[in-house]
Design an enzyme around this catalytic site. Structure first.
Site, PDB file in Angstrom:
ATOM      1  N   ASP A  62      37.357  32.917  49.475  1.00  8.58           N
ATOM      2  CA  ASP A  62      37.825  32.777  50.845  1.00  8.58           C
ATOM      3  C   ASP A  62      39.293  33.192  50.913  1.00  8.58           C
ATOM      4  O   ASP A  62      39.942  33.356  49.882  1.00  8.58           O
ATOM      5  CB  ASP A  62      37.578  31.369  51.398  1.00  8.58           C
ATOM      6  N   TYR A  64      43.393  33.453  51.308  1.00 10.88           N
ATOM      7  CA  TYR A  64      44.533  32.602  50.963  1.00 10.88           C
ATOM      8  C   TYR A  64      44.857  31.721  52.172  1.00 10.88           C
ATOM      9  O   TYR A  64      44.790  32.175  53.320  1.00 10.88           O
ATOM     10  CB  TYR A  64      45.747  33.453  50.607  1.00 10.88           C
ATOM     11  N   PHE A  75      42.136  38.933  47.577  1.00  8.25           N
ATOM     12  CA  PHE A  75      43.200  38.988  46.562  1.00  8.25           C
ATOM     13  C   PHE A  75      44.486  39.656  47.057  1.00  8.25           C
ATOM     14  O   PHE A  75      45.506  39.626  46.377  1.00  8.25           O
ATOM     15  CB  PHE A  75      42.730  39.662  45.264  1.00  8.25           C
ATOM     16  N   HIS A 183      37.320  34.497  36.316  1.00 12.74           N
ATOM     17  CA  HIS A 183      38.144  34.706  37.515  1.00 12.74           C
ATOM     18  C   HIS A 183      39.616  34.829  37.110  1.00 12.74           C
ATOM     19  O   HIS A 183      40.049  34.209  36.132  1.00 12.74           O
ATOM     20  CB  HIS A 183      37.948  33.504  38.445  1.00 12.74           C
TER      21      HIS A 183
END
Length: 219
Positions: A62, A64, A75, A183
C-alpha cells in the site's frame, strides 16, 4: 494491430457496481480524513505505463502513509521528501547489482520504460499503514495483474516479500517470468533481498526475449 489499453481491459470492472461502491468509499475517506496519495495520483501507475507497454511489474502493498511521500507508484516518493528505508535499500541493491548510483526518488522514469509500479491497495489514511486494505482495492488490482498475465507475453513479475508472492496465483507462469525474494524493508532485507540482484536478472530476461533492457540510473 490495436494497442492494448487499460481503458478497454478494465472497462468491465470499472463499470461494475463493485467499482462504483469502491469509488464512493474512497471519496468518503478523502472527504473525512487526510489520505494519500493526492487524489490526482491514485491511478498514476496506470497513467504512466499503458497496458500494451508493460514489460515488468513490481508489486507493493500500500502507499507510503507519511506526509508528502506517496505519489501513486509503489516504492516511489516525491523528490522533496527523504527516501523511506525500503527505497534506500532498493538503491543499495541497485548499486551492488549494477554499480548504478541512483539519487532520484521519483521512479516515474522506470514507469515510462514499461515498469508497472503497482500497489495492491492504492490509497491509505495518513499515518495509518494498511488502513484501506479492506475497502476493496485488491479486487481491482488483482484484475490488473490478471489482465497483464492474460493479454501479454514475457512480462517479468517482481514479487518482493510474502504479501507480493501470494499474487503468483494470478500469473500464468508458462507465459511470464517471476522473480521472488525477500522484501526490501529493514525487517527482511537481510533475509534474501540484499544479494538477490533483481535488476540484472530483469534485464537479462528482457534481452533474451528481444526487449530493450531497463535503464535504471537517473538522467
Amino acid at each position: 494491430m490495436k494497442k492494448l489499453t487499460w481503458k478497454d481491459a478494465l472497462a468491465p470492472i470499472k463499470n461494475s457496481d463493485f467499482f462504483k461502491d469502491l469509488t464512493a468509499k474512497v471519496n468518503r475517506e478523502y472527504a473525512e480524513h487526510k489520505c494519500f496519495p493526492p487524489k490526482s495520483e491514485i491511478y498514476r501507475a496506470l497513467q504512466l505505463t499503458e497496458l500494451g507497454d508493460v514489460k515488468v511489474v513490481i508489486l507493493g502493498q500500500d502507499p507510503y502513509h507519511n506526509d508528502g511521500q506517496a505519489n501513486g507508484l509503489c516504492f516511489s516518493v516525491h523528490e522533496d521528501v527523504k527516501a523511506p528505508p525500503s527505497l534506500r535499500n532498493i538503491f543499495i541493491e541497485l548499486k551492488d547489482d549494477l554499480n548504478v548510483d541512483r539519487t532520484e526518488k521519483d521512479l516515474s522514469d522506470w514507469a515510462e520504460q514499461g515498469i508497472l509500479l503497482l500497489n495492491a491497495t492504492l490509497t491509505v489514511r495518513a499515518h495509518q499503514p494498511n488502513s484501506h486494505k479492506d475497502l476493496g482495492w485488491e479486487t481491482f488490482t488483482d484484475e490488473i495483474i490478471r489482465q497483464v498475465s492474460n493479454n501479454l507475453e514475457n512480462v517479468v513479475f517482481v514479487l518482493w516479500g510474502a504479501f507480493a508472492q501470494k499474487k503468483a496465483a494470478l500469473i500464468d507462469e508458462q507465459r511470464h517470468h517471476i522473480l521472488k525474494s525477500a522484501h526490501p524493508s529493514p525487517f527482511s532485507v537481510h533475509r534474501g533481498f540484499f544479494g538477490s540482484k533483481p535488476f540484472s536478472a530483469i534485464n537479462r530476461f528482457l534481452e533474451s526475449v528481444g526487449e530493450r533492457p531497463i535503464e535504471w540510473q537517473d538522467y
